[in-house]
Write an enzyme that holds these catalytic residues in place. Structure first.
Site, short mmCIF file in Angstrom:
data_model
loop_
_atom_site.label_atom_id
_atom_site.label_comp_id
_atom_site.label_asym_id
_atom_site.label_seq_id
_atom_site.Cartn_x
_atom_site.Cartn_y
_atom_site.Cartn_z
N PRO A 293 28.07 24.80 44.45
CA PRO A 293 28.74 24.98 45.75
C PRO A 293 28.71 26.42 46.25
CG PRO A 293 30.08 23.63 44.32
CD PRO A 293 28.93 24.12 43.49
N ASN A 294 28.46 26.53 47.54
CA ASN A 294 28.51 27.79 48.29
C ASN A 294 27.36 28.75 48.00
OD1 ASN A 294 31.05 27.18 49.63
ND2 ASN A 294 31.97 27.42 47.60
N ARG B 133 27.28 35.51 52.15
CA ARG B 133 28.55 35.27 51.43
C ARG B 133 28.90 36.48 50.55
NH1 ARG B 133 29.19 31.49 46.09
NH2 ARG B 133 31.41 31.83 45.81
N TYR C 165 27.66 39.46 45.79
CA TYR C 165 26.47 38.67 45.46
C TYR C 165 25.16 39.24 46.00
CZ TYR C 165 30.10 35.30 44.28
OH TYR C 165 31.20 34.69 43.73
N ASN D 104 23.17 27.71 37.92
CA ASN D 104 24.26 28.51 38.46
C ASN D 104 25.17 27.51 39.16
OD1 ASN D 104 26.11 30.12 39.74
ND2 ASN D 104 24.60 31.57 40.55
N ALA E 68 31.46 27.86 41.48
CA ALA E 68 32.83 27.71 40.99
C ALA E 68 33.03 26.48 40.10
CB ALA E 68 33.81 27.68 42.17
N HIS F 177 33.84 26.86 36.44
CA HIS F 177 35.18 27.12 35.92
C HIS F 177 36.07 25.88 35.89
CE1 HIS F 177 33.51 31.01 36.64
NE2 HIS F 177 33.58 30.88 37.95
N ASP G 180 29.70 17.76 30.43
CA ASP G 180 29.33 16.54 29.69
C ASP G 180 27.89 16.12 30.01
OD1 ASP G 180 31.65 16.22 28.26
OD2 ASP G 180 32.43 14.57 29.47
N GLU H 63 22.73 29.11 31.45
CA GLU H 63 23.72 29.31 32.51
C GLU H 63 23.47 30.68 33.13
OE1 GLU H 63 27.69 29.37 30.92
OE2 GLU H 63 28.60 29.95 32.84
N HIS I 292 24.56 33.57 36.34
CA HIS I 292 25.45 34.02 37.42
C HIS I 292 24.95 35.35 37.95
CE1 HIS I 292 28.38 30.95 36.46
NE2 HIS I 292 28.22 31.26 35.19
N LEU I 293 25.07 35.52 39.25
CA LEU I 293 24.74 36.81 39.87
C LEU I 293 25.76 37.86 39.49
CD1 LEU I 293 23.89 35.28 43.34
CD2 LEU I 293 22.24 36.44 41.87
N SER I 294 27.03 37.50 39.64
CA SER I 294 28.11 38.43 39.29
C SER I 294 28.48 38.23 37.82
CB SER I 294 29.33 38.16 40.19
OG SER I 294 29.91 36.91 39.88
N ARG J 276 35.91 39.51 36.61
CA ARG J 276 36.54 39.18 37.90
C ARG J 276 37.89 38.48 37.68
NH1 ARG J 276 32.23 36.34 41.55
NH2 ARG J 276 33.89 36.71 43.07
N ARG K 245 38.03 32.84 36.74
CA ARG K 245 36.58 32.81 36.50
C ARG K 245 36.23 33.07 35.03
NH1 ARG K 245 34.52 32.90 41.82
NH2 ARG K 245 35.93 34.01 43.22
C1 DQA Z 1 28.88 32.74 40.62
C2 DQA Z 1 30.23 33.16 40.03
C3 DQA Z 1 31.27 32.09 40.29
O1 DQA Z 1 32.52 32.51 39.79
C4 DQA Z 1 31.41 31.85 41.77
O2 DQA Z 1 32.33 30.80 42.01
C5 DQA Z 1 30.12 31.58 42.45
C6 DQA Z 1 28.97 32.41 42.10
C7 DQA Z 1 27.83 33.87 40.46
O3 DQA Z 1 26.64 33.58 40.59
O4 DQA Z 1 28.19 35.02 40.25
O5 DQA Z 1 30.02 30.73 43.32
O6 DQA Z 1 28.40 31.61 39.91
#
Ligand code: DQA
Length: 148
Positions: free
Chosen positions: A11-12, A19, A24, A75, A78, A81, A88, A99, A101-103, A108, A112
């Site tokens: 998502p997002n 964003r 990011y 990735n 959210a 979390h 599963d 897995e 993540h950019l951040s 944070r 998270r």
């Molecule tokens: C994220 C980190 C997540 O906490 C956040 O909800 C995202 C982006 C990252 O790529 O840093 O949507 O997955």
């Protein structure tokens, strides 16, 4: 035969570029995917990318990866979390799982700090911005035994 990597974006992440660029960066999701796909192709992998804002779509993408893919790079945004269902699903995939993540979620907000996925993947790469995706591909190559 080209080996497939399923790259999943939660998502997002479709909003990357605009964003929270201070967190990011300004690279769009299409640009991340294009770079990842180009590097993957050079290493002999094809990439199937799925982005969805819906948990069930991502679960179904993991399930379909069971039939076709050597690796899943995810990735989950959210959902990382909160989604035990996605964890599963990943647990049923016997291939390579990374897995990404950019951040760096650990640096944070407290919500998270939990990753439901961390325990079912080979490893997690976080905090390197766009380079996180390149490092994730490198991890896949090494785990698949194709790194030069
Ligand atoms: C994220 C980190 C997540 O906490 C956040 O909800 C995202 C982006 C990252 O790529 O840093 O949507 O997955």
């Amino acid at each position: 035969m080209t080996r497939e990597i399923v790259l999943l974006s939660g998502p997002n992440l479709d909003l990357l570029g605009t964003r929270n660029p201070e967190i990011y960066g300004t690279t769009t999701l299409d640009e991340h995917v294009a770079r990842f796909s180009q590097l993957a192709a050079e290493a002999g992998f094809s990439v199937r990318h799925v982005q969805s804002n819906f948990e069930g779509d991502l679960i179904e993408a993991v399930q379909s990866a069971r039939e076709s893919a050597v690796a899943v790079v995810i990735n989950a945004g959210a959902l990382t979390h909160s989604s035990w269902a996605l964890a599963d699903a990943l647990d049923t995939f016997n291939g390579i799982k990374v897995e990404v993540h950019l951040s760096n979620p650990a640096a944070r907000e407290p919500f998270r700090h939990l990753s439901t996925l961390a325990g079912v993947v080979h490893g997690s790469i976080a905090g390197f911005g766009a380079t996180s995706y390149e490092l994730a591909l490198d991890a896949v190559r090494r785990l698949a035994g194709t790194a030069s």
